[in-house]
Design a protein around this motif. Sequence first.
Motif, PDB file in Angstrom:
ATOM      1  N   PRO A 188       0.966  -7.425   5.257  1.00  0.00           N
ATOM      2  CA  PRO A 188      -0.172  -7.570   5.659  1.00  0.00           C
ATOM      3  C   PRO A 188      -0.836  -8.125   6.896  1.00  0.00           C
ATOM      4  CG  PRO A 188      -1.056  -8.146   3.240  1.00  0.00           C
ATOM      5  CD  PRO A 188       0.845  -7.937   3.855  1.00  0.00           C
ATOM      6  N   ASP A 193       0.946  -1.104  -0.438  1.00  0.00           N
ATOM      7  CA  ASP A 193      -0.126  -0.089   0.012  1.00  0.00           C
ATOM      8  C   ASP A 193       0.399   1.091   0.293  1.00  0.00           C
ATOM      9  OD1 ASP A 193      -1.627   2.101   0.812  1.00  0.00           O
ATOM     10  OD2 ASP A 193      -2.617   1.420   2.291  1.00  0.00           O
ATOM     11  N   ARG A 214       3.099  -2.224   8.175  1.00  0.00           N
ATOM     12  CA  ARG A 214       1.942  -2.884   8.116  1.00  0.00           C
ATOM     13  C   ARG A 214       1.377  -2.188   6.735  1.00  0.00           C
ATOM     14  NH1 ARG A 214      -2.233  -4.268  11.403  1.00  0.00           N
ATOM     15  NH2 ARG A 214      -3.139  -2.704  11.139  1.00  0.00           N
ATOM     16  N   LYS A 215       1.730  -1.782   6.007  1.00  0.00           N
ATOM     17  CA  LYS A 215       1.402  -1.639   4.838  1.00  0.00           C
ATOM     18  C   LYS A 215       2.527  -2.471   4.014  1.00  0.00           C
ATOM     19  CE  LYS A 215       0.390   3.593   5.500  1.00  0.00           C
ATOM     20  NZ  LYS A 215       0.489   4.918   4.796  1.00  0.00           N
TER      21      LYS A 215
END
Length: 417
Positions: A183, A40, A179-180
């Motif tokens: 997952p 992300d 965290r990006k």
Amino acid sequence: MTGVLATTVALTGCAGDKSDQSDTPAQPSSLDQQLLLPADYSGEGPGTLRSAVDLPIVDRRIVRVAEEAARITYDSTSGIDGSPQTVTGSVFEPLGEPPDGGWPVIVFGHGTVGIHSDCAPSLSPSLGGAADAIRALLSLGYILVVPDYQGLGTDTGYHPYLDASTEGYNMIDAARATRKLLPNASDKWVAFGVSQGGQASWAANELNATYSSPDLFLVGSVSVSPAADIAGLADLAWAGELTPQQSIAMVLILATLKIEHPELNLDDYRRGAAQENWALLSGCSSDSTDERLEVADALSPDDLRPVSQEATDLLRHYLIQMSGLPRSPASAPSLVLQGDQDQLIPVPWTDAAVQRACDMGADIASFVAVGRGHSDFDPTEALDWMQQRFRGDPPASTCAVEGGPSIRKVPQLTLPE
């Protein structure tokens, strides 16, 4: 399980510690020529993930136990002026199926590796000497994140060496960025650091309450031989009583202060062999380690003595600005470990910082190992404490214990399982 860590851990300490001489830094690669990993990359501000690529060179021992080994670039914040900064680091995910809630995350604050861009752990196959520790913790089911700290690994700015706020922000934002990318990462994390990294983990705990994301939960911090408050180095320099390890750290500090304060006259603080060997003493820790220690050991008391009391007072002022922990109440429980033979950070300095933290209401446990030096600690004690925090066990404090707030302990021999 703890025997694995006890017999393989090798953590990088502060200036003067030996590193693997075969650890040749890799050169930064152009991201334009590398394939970005799925992640992300949306958003703006601190913790935003800008890039993630496979680590071009990494210790084979890590590869065998890692599902993912990546070099990341993310947004963070300068503790000097609050400006946005780009920081690099390394992220490692263990093999296997993650537990319910995801792999717990340890953000590992490394010790001193130097102040130049190419000193960064993410450019080193052994991660600046931390490969054994990373491999051991991966094997135990933790995601490991190693921020390089601002200015290491990039050419976008300098490294504000031992600036606690900068390092604390870099630790927190590394957890956010991870965290990006992964997952399977838990929303729970521990800040764990040694020496300079001990300062970073301590600062991250304090800054976390007002800086971190609401969906990320710091459950505790471990600070081994932390550079919590180094103001005393100014007085030791004035008295001509710096140890060789402290002399190397002082050179790195002065070189950094010259960048931050161009008006600073370095020759008010150096002369003789220190001035003649400045480039060697301020180099990466993995380069010419033995020669650097020999030079530092041979320095005379005058080589790093401030020219006047006024110069000493100015240096002390800067050192307080850089460190001076604690500055605010911690947001999570903390563990502090140190050896009573530490030649870099005197135990009384850490004891005083721990007492101030206790006075602020911290849940802090502090232990001093008899007969051990800087970065020389029982890793099982740190691991057990971290496991308790991830389980949600109530923390123990030594603030009100007889003989506290820092308890002296005779280390027990840890046998491999």
